[in-house]
Design an enzyme around this catalytic site. Structure first.
Site, PDB file in Angstrom:
ATOM      1  N   ILE A  11       0.841  -1.204   0.000  1.00 49.31           N
ATOM      2  CA  ILE A  11       0.000   0.000   0.000  1.00 49.31           C
ATOM      3  C   ILE A  11       0.878   1.257   0.000  1.00 49.31           C
ATOM      4  CG2 ILE A  11      -1.887   1.226   1.151  1.00 49.31           C
ATOM      5  CD1 ILE A  11      -2.652  -1.454   2.467  1.00 49.31           C
ATOM      6  N   THR A 132      -6.201  -1.005  10.423  1.00 46.54           N
ATOM      7  CA  THR A 132      -6.976  -2.064   9.769  1.00 46.54           C
ATOM      8  C   THR A 132      -8.329  -2.293  10.442  1.00 46.54           C
ATOM      9  OG1 THR A 132      -6.962  -4.463   9.393  1.00 46.54           O
ATOM     10  CG2 THR A 132      -5.670  -3.701  11.235  1.00 46.54           C
ATOM     11  N   ASP A 133      -9.254  -2.863   9.687  1.00 45.69           N
ATOM     12  CA  ASP A 133     -10.555  -3.226  10.276  1.00 45.69           C
ATOM     13  C   ASP A 133     -10.440  -4.424  11.222  1.00 45.69           C
ATOM     14  OD1 ASP A 133     -10.109  -5.242   8.390  1.00 45.69           O
ATOM     15  OD2 ASP A 133     -11.991  -4.957   7.312  1.00 45.69           O
ATOM     16  N   GLU A 134      -9.310  -5.157  11.138  1.00 44.82           N
ATOM     17  CA  GLU A 134      -9.190  -6.382  11.949  1.00 44.82           C
ATOM     18  C   GLU A 134      -9.151  -6.083  13.439  1.00 44.82           C
ATOM     19  OE1 GLU A 134      -6.575  -9.433  10.677  1.00 44.82           O
ATOM     20  OE2 GLU A 134      -6.942  -9.042   8.563  1.00 44.82           O
ATOM     21  N   TYR A 158      -1.464 -10.448  14.883  1.00 47.87           N
ATOM     22  CA  TYR A 158      -1.371  -9.270  14.007  1.00 47.87           C
ATOM     23  C   TYR A 158      -2.367  -8.199  14.434  1.00 47.87           C
ATOM     24  CZ  TYR A 158      -2.568  -6.279  10.060  1.00 47.87           C
ATOM     25  OH  TYR A 158      -2.863  -5.179   9.289  1.00 47.87           O
ATOM     26  N   LYS A 162      -1.793  -4.390  15.958  1.00 53.30           N
ATOM     27  CA  LYS A 162      -2.301  -3.163  15.309  1.00 53.30           C
ATOM     28  C   LYS A 162      -3.224  -2.406  16.268  1.00 53.30           C
ATOM     29  CE  LYS A 162      -1.834  -1.802  11.602  1.00 53.30           C
ATOM     30  NZ  LYS A 162      -0.809  -0.886  11.020  1.00 53.30           N
ATOM     31  N   ARG A 222     -14.625 -11.181   3.554  1.00 52.59           N
ATOM     32  CA  ARG A 222     -13.789  -9.995   3.644  1.00 52.59           C
ATOM     33  C   ARG A 222     -14.432  -8.897   2.791  1.00 52.59           C
ATOM     34  NH1 ARG A 222     -12.409 -12.696   7.191  1.00 52.59           N
ATOM     35  NH2 ARG A 222     -10.337 -13.321   7.888  1.00 52.59           N
TER      36      ARG A 222
HETATM   37  P1  NAD Z   1       3.296  -4.790   3.479  1.00 51.75           P
HETATM   38  O1  NAD Z   1       3.655  -5.938   4.369  1.00 51.75           O
HETATM   39  O2  NAD Z   1       3.129  -5.033   2.020  1.00 51.75           O
HETATM   40  O3  NAD Z   1       4.357  -3.619   3.635  1.00 51.75           O
HETATM   41  C1  NAD Z   1       4.875  -3.230   4.867  1.00 51.75           C
HETATM   42  C2  NAD Z   1       6.096  -2.358   4.611  1.00 51.75           C
HETATM   43  O4  NAD Z   1       6.614  -1.927   5.879  1.00 51.75           O
HETATM   44  C3  NAD Z   1       7.231  -3.106   3.915  1.00 51.75           C
HETATM   45  O5  NAD Z   1       7.780  -2.310   2.892  1.00 51.75           O
HETATM   46  C4  NAD Z   1       8.253  -3.354   5.017  1.00 51.75           C
HETATM   47  O6  NAD Z   1       9.588  -3.404   4.549  1.00 51.75           O
HETATM   48  C5  NAD Z   1       8.013  -2.132   5.900  1.00 51.75           C
HETATM   49  N1  NAD Z   1       8.421  -2.348   7.296  1.00 51.75           N
HETATM   50  C6  NAD Z   1       8.157  -3.430   8.079  1.00 51.75           C
HETATM   51  N2  NAD Z   1       8.700  -3.257   9.294  1.00 51.75           N
HETATM   52  C7  NAD Z   1       9.299  -2.037   9.298  1.00 51.75           C
HETATM   53  C8  NAD Z   1      10.006  -1.290  10.258  1.00 51.75           C
HETATM   54  N3  NAD Z   1      10.239  -1.770  11.490  1.00 51.75           N
HETATM   55  N4  NAD Z   1      10.472  -0.062   9.920  1.00 51.75           N
HETATM   56  C9  NAD Z   1      10.267   0.432   8.670  1.00 51.75           C
HETATM   57  N5  NAD Z   1       9.619  -0.246   7.711  1.00 51.75           N
HETATM   58  C10 NAD Z   1       9.133  -1.464   8.024  1.00 51.75           C
HETATM   59  O7  NAD Z   1       1.956  -4.189   4.118  1.00 51.75           O
HETATM   60  P2  NAD Z   1       0.746  -3.445   3.412  1.00 51.75           P
HETATM   61  O8  NAD Z   1      -0.264  -4.456   3.016  1.00 51.75           O
HETATM   62  O9  NAD Z   1       1.273  -2.490   2.411  1.00 51.75           O
HETATM   63  O10 NAD Z   1       0.147  -2.659   4.668  1.00 51.75           O
HETATM   64  C11 NAD Z   1       0.586  -1.325   4.973  1.00 51.75           C
HETATM   65  C12 NAD Z   1      -0.152  -0.847   6.203  1.00 51.75           C
HETATM   66  O11 NAD Z   1      -1.561  -0.869   5.959  1.00 51.75           O
HETATM   67  C13 NAD Z   1       0.066  -1.740   7.425  1.00 51.75           C
HETATM   68  O12 NAD Z   1       0.153  -0.909   8.554  1.00 51.75           O
HETATM   69  C14 NAD Z   1      -1.182  -2.596   7.495  1.00 51.75           C
HETATM   70  O13 NAD Z   1      -1.480  -2.968   8.825  1.00 51.75           O
HETATM   71  C15 NAD Z   1      -2.229  -1.635   6.954  1.00 51.75           C
HETATM   72  N6  NAD Z   1      -3.393  -2.245   6.286  1.00 51.75           N
HETATM   73  C16 NAD Z   1      -3.214  -3.180   5.317  1.00 51.75           C
HETATM   74  C17 NAD Z   1      -4.331  -3.697   4.656  1.00 51.75           C
HETATM   75  C18 NAD Z   1      -4.195  -4.721   3.555  1.00 51.75           C
HETATM   76  O14 NAD Z   1      -5.213  -5.266   3.104  1.00 51.75           O
HETATM   77  N7  NAD Z   1      -2.995  -5.021   3.057  1.00 51.75           N
HETATM   78  C19 NAD Z   1      -5.614  -3.257   5.003  1.00 51.75           C
HETATM   79  C20 NAD Z   1      -5.746  -2.300   6.022  1.00 51.75           C
HETATM   80  C21 NAD Z   1      -4.622  -1.787   6.640  1.00 51.75           C
HETATM   81  O1  DAU Z   2      -8.784  -6.633   6.752  1.00 56.77           O
HETATM   82  C1  DAU Z   2      -7.578  -5.958   6.522  1.00 56.77           C
HETATM   83  C2  DAU Z   2      -6.429  -6.950   6.575  1.00 56.77           C
HETATM   84  O2  DAU Z   2      -6.510  -7.724   5.389  1.00 56.77           O
HETATM   85  C3  DAU Z   2      -5.081  -6.279   6.710  1.00 56.77           C
HETATM   86  O3  DAU Z   2      -5.015  -5.606   7.934  1.00 56.77           O
HETATM   87  C4  DAU Z   2      -3.953  -7.317   6.626  1.00 56.77           C
HETATM   88  O4  DAU Z   2      -2.700  -6.668   6.646  1.00 56.77           O
HETATM   89  C5  DAU Z   2      -4.113  -8.071   5.325  1.00 56.77           C
HETATM   90  O5  DAU Z   2      -3.127  -9.075   5.221  1.00 56.77           O
HETATM   91  C6  DAU Z   2      -5.495  -8.683   5.219  1.00 56.77           C
HETATM   92  O6  DAU Z   2      -5.670  -9.741   6.203  1.00 56.77           O
HETATM   93  P1  DAU Z   2      -6.439 -11.103   5.832  1.00 56.77           P
HETATM   94  O7  DAU Z   2      -6.012 -12.153   6.753  1.00 56.77           O
HETATM   95  O8  DAU Z   2      -7.897 -10.847   5.674  1.00 56.77           O
HETATM   96  O9  DAU Z   2      -5.834 -11.313   4.341  1.00 56.77           O
HETATM   97  P2  DAU Z   2      -5.293 -12.628   3.586  1.00 56.77           P
HETATM   98  O10 DAU Z   2      -5.067 -12.230   2.168  1.00 56.77           O
HETATM   99  O11 DAU Z   2      -4.163 -13.273   4.319  1.00 56.77           O
HETATM  100  O12 DAU Z   2      -6.547 -13.588   3.652  1.00 56.77           O
HETATM  101  C7  DAU Z   2      -7.801 -13.193   3.132  1.00 56.77           C
HETATM  102  C8  DAU Z   2      -8.782 -14.313   3.410  1.00 56.77           C
HETATM  103  O13 DAU Z   2      -8.429 -15.449   2.605  1.00 56.77           O
HETATM  104  C9  DAU Z   2      -8.750 -14.802   4.851  1.00 56.77           C
HETATM  105  O14 DAU Z   2     -10.070 -15.159   5.236  1.00 56.77           O
HETATM  106  C10 DAU Z   2      -7.873 -16.044   4.804  1.00 56.77           C
HETATM  107  C11 DAU Z   2      -8.134 -16.591   3.413  1.00 56.77           C
HETATM  108  N1  DAU Z   2      -6.999 -17.294   2.772  1.00 56.77           N
HETATM  109  C12 DAU Z   2      -5.796 -16.656   2.732  1.00 56.77           C
HETATM  110  C13 DAU Z   2      -4.702 -17.262   2.141  1.00 56.77           C
HETATM  111  C14 DAU Z   2      -3.358 -16.572   2.113  1.00 56.77           C
HETATM  112  C15 DAU Z   2      -7.190 -18.535   2.183  1.00 56.77           C
HETATM  113  O15 DAU Z   2      -8.289 -19.106   2.205  1.00 56.77           O
HETATM  114  N2  DAU Z   2      -6.111 -19.129   1.597  1.00 56.77           N
HETATM  115  C16 DAU Z   2      -4.869 -18.564   1.562  1.00 56.77           C
HETATM  116  O16 DAU Z   2      -3.919 -19.178   1.031  1.00 56.77           O
END
Ligand code: NAD
Ligand code: DAU
Length: 355
Positions: A11, A132-134, A158, A162, A222
Site C-alpha cells: 500500500i 486495519t478493520d481487523e 497481528y 495493530k 472480507r
Molecule cells: P506490506 O507488508 O506489504 O508492507 C509493509 C512495509 O513496511 C514493507 O515495505 C516493510 O519493509 C516495511 N516495514 C516493516 N517493518 C518495518 C520497520 N520496522 N520499519 C520500517 N519499515 C518497516 O503491508 P501493506 O499491506 O502495504 O500494509 C501497509 C499498512 O496498511 C500496514 O500498517 C497494514 O497494517 C495496513 N493495512 C493493510 C491492509 C491490507 O489489506 N494489506 C488493510 C488495512 C490496513
Molecule cells: O482486513 C484488513 C487486513 O486484510 C489487513 O489488515 C492485513 O494486513 C491483510 O493481510 C489482510 O488480512 P487477511 O487475513 O484478511 O488477508 P489474507 O489475504 O491473508 O486472507 C484473506 C482471506 O483469505 C482470509 O479469510 C484467509 C483466506 N486465505 C488466505 C490465504 C493466504 C485462504 O483461504 N487461503 C490462503 O492461502
C-alpha cells in the site's frame, strides 16, 4: 514535504507513486526493506528528486529524529508494519516489535519534533496512522458493519499488535496533544500485492499450475477495496480529517473467499486460458483452516463519505480485472519477488542509499 514509513510495501508504494503522480510535494520514504519491502516497486521514481528513499527502522528513534530535523516534514504517514496474519501466528515477535514498539518509538520521536515547531507549523502538522478493520474482531452474518465506535476485539497476534498501535496513537493525542488521524481500512487488493496474500497468491499459483489453497470452508467474508481507493482516502483524510478522529475506509464489497477465488479463476480463463482447456477452478483445494480465523469483516464507511466526501473510484468488478491484468503484464515482478532476486537488484541499483 511528507515522511512516509513502509513506502516500499504494497500500500505504501502505491501511495507514494500516486502522491507523486498528483503533486510535486516531495516524499521521504523510510522503509526497513523486510521481505515485504521491495524497492523495485518504486523503480519508476529512480532519479526523481522528489523521492528520497532511506532504508531504516521506525523503531530507530535516533534515525527518525535525524530525518525529521533534516527534512522538516509537515506530516508523517505510518504504513510500516508486519502485515500478514498467517506469519503473525507462526512468529508474533516481529509483530510486537514493529507494530507496537516501533510505533511507540516513531510516535515519541515525532512528538519531540512537533513540540519544537513554530506555532503555525505545529498547528498544521499531522501524524496519520494507517490501520486495519481487523482491530474490531469478527462479525456474525447478520451484524451491522464495523463503525468507528465499535469495540476493539482483536483476535490474531497481528490484529492485537495493530490495535495496540492504534491505542498508542490515540494516547499520544489525548495526553500530549499530537495532532493524529487514524484510518481503519478493509482488505486491499491491486498491483504490487505480495503473493502471500489471498488474491495475488491465487493468481500466481493458478498460472504456475499449483493448487489454490482455500482455508476451511471458504465462506469467510472480507470487504475488498482497490488499493488506489485506499490511497485516495488517506490523501483525503490527511487533507481534511478532524484531528484526533478515526475514519473507517471500505468500499461496501463483502465477498466470501471462495467467490473471490472463483472470480480470479474465471478472469484467468478469459484472459489466459489454460493450455489444456481446463478451468483454473479445477486447481482449487480446500485446506486446514487458519487458527482463530475471523469469520467476517465489513466496513461502514459512512463517516468518511459524509464528512469528507470520499468515494471509491473502482467497483470490485473493475478493480479485480485491473489486478489480474497487472499480474499478467508483470511476470518479472512476480518472479523477482518469489526468488528474492529483488534484493540483489536493490543492492545493484541502490547501493548508495542505505541510511
Ligand atoms: P506490506 O507488508 O506489504 O508492507 C509493509 C512495509 O513496511 C514493507 O515495505 C516493510 O519493509 C516495511 N516495514 C516493516 N517493518 C518495518 C520497520 N520496522 N520499519 C520500517 N519499515 C518497516 O503491508 P501493506 O499491506 O502495504 O500494509 C501497509 C499498512 O496498511 C500496514 O500498517 C497494514 O497494517 C495496513 N493495512 C493493510 C491492509 C491490507 O489489506 N494489506 C488493510 C488495512 C490496513
Ligand atoms: O482486513 C484488513 C487486513 O486484510 C489487513 O489488515 C492485513 O494486513 C491483510 O493481510 C489482510 O488480512 P487477511 O487475513 O484478511 O488477508 P489474507 O489475504 O491473508 O486472507 C484473506 C482471506 O483469505 C482470509 O479469510 C484467509 C483466506 N486465505 C488466505 C490465504 C493466504 C485462504 O483461504 N487461503 C490462503 O492461502
Amino acid at each position: 514535504m511528507i515522511l512516509v514509513t513502509g513506502g516500499a510495501g504494497f500500500i505504501g508504494a502505491n501511495f507514494v507513486l500516486d502522491w507523486l503522480a498528483q503533486s510535486d510535494e516531495p516524499v521521504v520514504n523510510l522503509d526497513k526493506l523486510t521481505y515485504a519491502g521491495n524497492r523495485e516497486n518504486l523503480a519508476s521514481l529512480q532519479g526523481d528528486a522528489r523521492h528520497v528513499f532511506v532504508q531504516g527502522d521506525i523503531g530507530d528513534a535516533e534515525l527518525i529524529a535525524r530525518l525529521l530535523a533534516e527534512h522538516r516534514p509537515r506530516a508523517v504517514i505510518n504504513f510500516a508494519a508486519e502485515s500478514h496474519v498467517d506469519r503473525s501466528i507462526h512468529g508474533p515477535g516481529e509483530f510486537i516489535q514493529t507494530n507496537v514498539v516501533g510505533t511507540f518509538r516513531l510516535l515519541d520521536a515525532v512528538r519531540g519534533y512537533w513540540a519544537a515547531l513554530p506555532a503555525s507549523e505545529k498547528e498544521a502538522f499531522r501524524f496519520l496512522h494507517v490501520s486495519t478493520d481487523e482491530v474490531y474482531g469478527s462479525l456474525a452474518a447478520t451484524d451491522p458493519a464495523f463503525a468507528e465506535n465499535n469495540r476493539y476485539e482483536p483476535n490474531s497476534p497481528y490484529s492485537a499488535s495493530k490495535a495496540a498501535s492504534d491505542h498508542l496513537v490515540r494516547a499520544w493525542h489525548h495526553t500530549y496533544g499530537l495532532p493524529v488521524l487514524t484510518t481503519n481500512c478493509s482488505n486491499n487488493y491491486g498491483p504490487l500485492h505480495f503473493p502471500e496474500k489471498l488474491i495475488p497468491l491465487m493468481i500466481v499459483n493458478a498460472l504456475a499450475g499449483k493448487a489454490l489453497p482455500v482455508y476451511g470452508d471458504g465462506m469467510q467474508i472480507r470487504d475488498w477495496l482497490y488499493v488506489k481507493d485506499h490511497c485516495s482516502a488517506i490523501r483525503r483524510v490527511l487533507q481534511a480529517g478532524r484531528v484526533g478522529e478515526t475514519y473507517n475506509v471500505g468500499g461496501w464489497n463483502e465477498k466470501p473467499n471462495i467467490e473471490i477465488v472463483q472470480t480470479v479463476c474465471a478472469l484467468l480463463d478469459e484472459l489466459r486460458p489454460r493450455a489444456d482447456g481446463q478451468p483454473y477452478a479445477s486447481q482449487i483445494s480446500y485446506v486446514t483452516d487458519r487458527p482463530g480465523h475471523d469469520r467476517r469483516y465489513a466496513i461502514d464507511a459512512r463517516k468518511l463519505e459524509a464528512e469528507l466526501g470520499w468515494k471509491p473510484a473502482e467497483t470490485f468488478e473493475t478493480g479485480i480485472r485491473k489486478t489480474v491484468q497487472w499480474y499478467l503484464a508483470n511476470p518479472d515482478w512476480v518472479a523477482h519477488v518469489q526468488s528474492g532476486a529483488y534484493r540483489d537488484w536493490v543492492s545493484q541499483q541502490y547501493a548508495d542509499t542505505a541510511a
